[in-house]
Design a protein around this motif. Structure first.
Motif, PDB file in Angstrom:
ATOM      1  N   UNK A 217       0.766  -1.234   0.000  1.00 41.87           N
ATOM      2  CA  UNK A 217       0.000   0.000   0.000  1.00 41.87           C
ATOM      3  C   UNK A 217       0.795   1.281   0.000  1.00 41.87           C
ATOM      4  N   UNK A 218       2.104   1.206  -0.149  1.00 42.43           N
ATOM      5  CA  UNK A 218       2.916   2.417  -0.121  1.00 42.43           C
ATOM      6  C   UNK A 218       2.484   3.353  -1.256  1.00 42.43           C
ATOM      7  N   UNK A 219       2.180   4.596  -0.930  1.00 47.15           N
ATOM      8  CA  UNK A 219       1.746   5.573  -1.922  1.00 47.15           C
ATOM      9  C   UNK A 219       0.271   5.550  -2.224  1.00 47.15           C
ATOM     10  N   UNK A 220      -0.468   4.648  -1.578  1.00 49.73           N
ATOM     11  CA  UNK A 220      -1.905   4.549  -1.848  1.00 49.73           C
ATOM     12  C   UNK A 220      -2.722   5.096  -0.687  1.00 49.73           C
ATOM     13  N   UNK A 231      -8.880   7.761  10.498  1.00 52.06           N
ATOM     14  CA  UNK A 231      -8.020   8.771   9.892  1.00 52.06           C
ATOM     15  C   UNK A 231      -7.687   8.305   8.487  1.00 52.06           C
ATOM     16  N   UNK A 232      -7.874   9.185   7.492  1.00 57.95           N
ATOM     17  CA  UNK A 232      -7.623   8.815   6.105  1.00 57.95           C
ATOM     18  C   UNK A 232      -6.496   9.662   5.520  1.00 57.95           C
ATOM     19  N   UNK A 233      -5.767   9.060   4.597  1.00 60.40           N
ATOM     20  CA  UNK A 233      -4.697   9.786   3.940  1.00 60.40           C
ATOM     21  C   UNK A 233      -3.918   8.893   3.005  1.00 60.40           C
ATOM     22  N   UNK A 234      -2.760   9.368   2.559  1.00 60.61           N
ATOM     23  CA  UNK A 234      -1.877   8.615   1.676  1.00 60.61           C
ATOM     24  C   UNK A 234      -0.710   8.082   2.513  1.00 60.61           C
ATOM     25  N   UNK A 235      -0.468   6.784   2.388  1.00 65.93           N
ATOM     26  CA  UNK A 235       0.636   6.149   3.102  1.00 65.93           C
ATOM     27  C   UNK A 235       1.941   6.587   2.453  1.00 65.93           C
ATOM     28  N   UNK A 236       2.748   7.376   3.184  1.00 63.69           N
ATOM     29  CA  UNK A 236       3.967   7.929   2.619  1.00 63.69           C
ATOM     30  C   UNK A 236       5.216   7.138   2.980  1.00 63.69           C
ATOM     31  N   UNK A 237       5.325   6.687   4.243  1.00 65.43           N
ATOM     32  CA  UNK A 237       6.542   6.015   4.666  1.00 65.43           C
ATOM     33  C   UNK A 237       6.352   5.495   6.085  1.00 65.43           C
ATOM     34  N   UNK A 238       7.382   4.867   6.652  1.00 66.80           N
ATOM     35  CA  UNK A 238       7.471   4.696   8.090  1.00 66.80           C
ATOM     36  C   UNK A 238       8.698   5.478   8.533  1.00 66.80           C
ATOM     37  N   UNK A 239       8.619   6.117   9.697  1.00 68.16           N
ATOM     38  CA  UNK A 239       9.710   6.995  10.115  1.00 68.16           C
ATOM     39  C   UNK A 239      10.822   6.210  10.803  1.00 68.16           C
ATOM     40  N   UNK A 246       1.315   9.079   7.339  1.00 66.61           N
ATOM     41  CA  UNK A 246       0.382   9.367   6.251  1.00 66.61           C
ATOM     42  C   UNK A 246       0.219  10.882   6.108  1.00 66.61           C
ATOM     43  N   UNK A 247      -0.230  11.295   4.935  1.00 67.29           N
ATOM     44  CA  UNK A 247      -0.563  12.699   4.705  1.00 67.29           C
ATOM     45  C   UNK A 247      -2.062  12.766   4.454  1.00 67.29           C
ATOM     46  N   UNK A 248      -2.753  13.533   5.299  1.00 67.29           N
ATOM     47  CA  UNK A 248      -4.213  13.561   5.204  1.00 67.29           C
ATOM     48  C   UNK A 248      -4.668  14.464   4.064  1.00 67.29           C
ATOM     49  N   UNK A 249      -5.981  14.594   3.896  1.00 67.45           N
ATOM     50  CA  UNK A 249      -6.527  15.316   2.749  1.00 67.45           C
ATOM     51  C   UNK A 249      -6.276  16.821   2.827  1.00 67.45           C
ATOM     52  N   UNK A 250      -5.894  17.306   3.988  1.00 65.51           N
ATOM     53  CA  UNK A 250      -5.541  18.716   4.140  1.00 65.51           C
ATOM     54  C   UNK A 250      -4.040  18.942   3.971  1.00 65.51           C
ATOM     55  N   UNK A 251      -3.310  17.875   3.672  1.00 66.63           N
ATOM     56  CA  UNK A 251      -1.875  17.985   3.466  1.00 66.63           C
ATOM     57  C   UNK A 251      -1.057  17.916   4.732  1.00 66.63           C
ATOM     58  N   UNK A 252      -1.696  17.563   5.838  1.00 67.53           N
ATOM     59  CA  UNK A 252      -1.003  17.484   7.118  1.00 67.53           C
ATOM     60  C   UNK A 252      -0.390  16.095   7.280  1.00 67.53           C
TER      61      UNK A 252
END
Length: 272
Positions: A217-220, A231-239, A246-252
């Motif tokens: 799911x990376x990037x999805x 909480x919804x968003x795009x899976x960006x990475x693990x820190x 993740x980055x939510x729909x407001x870009x946070x």
């Protein structure tokens, strides 16, 4: 065929059971009695296992229930990353023993077919987007200040549950002719390699990069259930601490330490 350790696991010991209540529970009992660690507890039938948050996890005859006991002086957040070591070790073992098969896009919307087996944060291994394995870490503080960590790994070898609210599968359902003993032999070998890479936490950056190479799911789009909210968003990475980012729909950008992850737009209150 009986359970056996790989030659590379010569510094480890093995206790095999025909039937067991919980491999994690037995491993922690051994630690409480003074076991120094590097001990595998394995069985093809587990009757009182647990999943995340205390959920029951039974292993019918022929599946694999395995726990490796690790004992040392660790910070809790470092000890928790052993789950990522276990996921990588299992993926390596599966790739070693399961014949090459082309995997399709995941049932849950997350698998892009980059890898035959994919790692779902924080503790699942997927095949065809369905849950093939779960990993559970349980720990206790010993009287001398060391931590005992039971790294439990359950794999659906011959059967999978059909009463769960998420897609599941087994090696048999995927057409793989592999038994629990063969898989464990490969797992005990792959654990040695990945645990050495982890290097008591000093090699966590390497583990993190390798985990991301096999991440589902990376990037999805993902939905994460946390304390009753989604909480919804795009899976960006693990820190660097292996938190889910993740980055939510407001870009946070949001960093999640605990939660149930589902791919796609829908996550139910019953999600595992």
């Amino acid at each position: 065929m009986t359970f056996a350790l790989a030659p590379t696991a010569e510094n480890y010991r093995l206790e095999a059971f025909d039937t067991i209540g919980s491999t994690n529970a037995v491993a922690l009992q051994r630690a409480q009695a003074g076991d120094p660690g590097k001990l595998w507890i394995v069985s093809k039938k587990q009757e009182a296992g647990r999943g995340r948050r205390g959920r029951p996890w039974q292993t019918p005859e022929g599946n694999l229930a395995a726990t490796v006991l690790v004992v040392g002086r660790y910070e809790p957040k470092i000890a928790a990353t052993l789950g990522f070591v276990a996921g990588l070790a299992l993926a390596d073992a599966l790739n070693a023993v399961v014949p090459q098969k082309k995997l399709s896009v995941g049932i849950d919307g997350g698998g892009a077919g980059r890898n035959r087996f994919e790692l779902k944060w924080p503790n699942d291994v997927l095949a065809h987007g369905a849950k093939l394995s779960g990993i559970l870490l349980e720990s206790m503080l010993l009287p001398d200040g060391r931590f005992a960590i039971a790294v439990g790994i359950g794999v659906n070898v011959v059967a999978y549950p059909d009463d769960v609210p998420y897609p599941a599968t087994s090696l048999r359902a995927l057409g793989a002719d592999c038994d629990a003993e063969t898989l464990f032999l490969a797992l005990s070998d792959a654990w040695v390699d990945n645990h050495a890479r982890w290097a008591e936490g000093r090699g966590l950056d390497d583990i993190r990069r390798r985990w991301l190479d096999q991440a589902a799911g990376l990037g999805s789009e993902v939905a994460v259930r946390q304390d009753g909210r989604i909480v919804r968003g795009i899976f960006e990475t693990i820190d660097s601490d292996c938190q889910f980012v993740i980055r939510d729909r407001q870009g946070v950008e949001l960093r999640i330490a605990v939660g149930d992850v589902h791919f796609g737009a829908v996550a139910s209150a019953d999600a595992d």
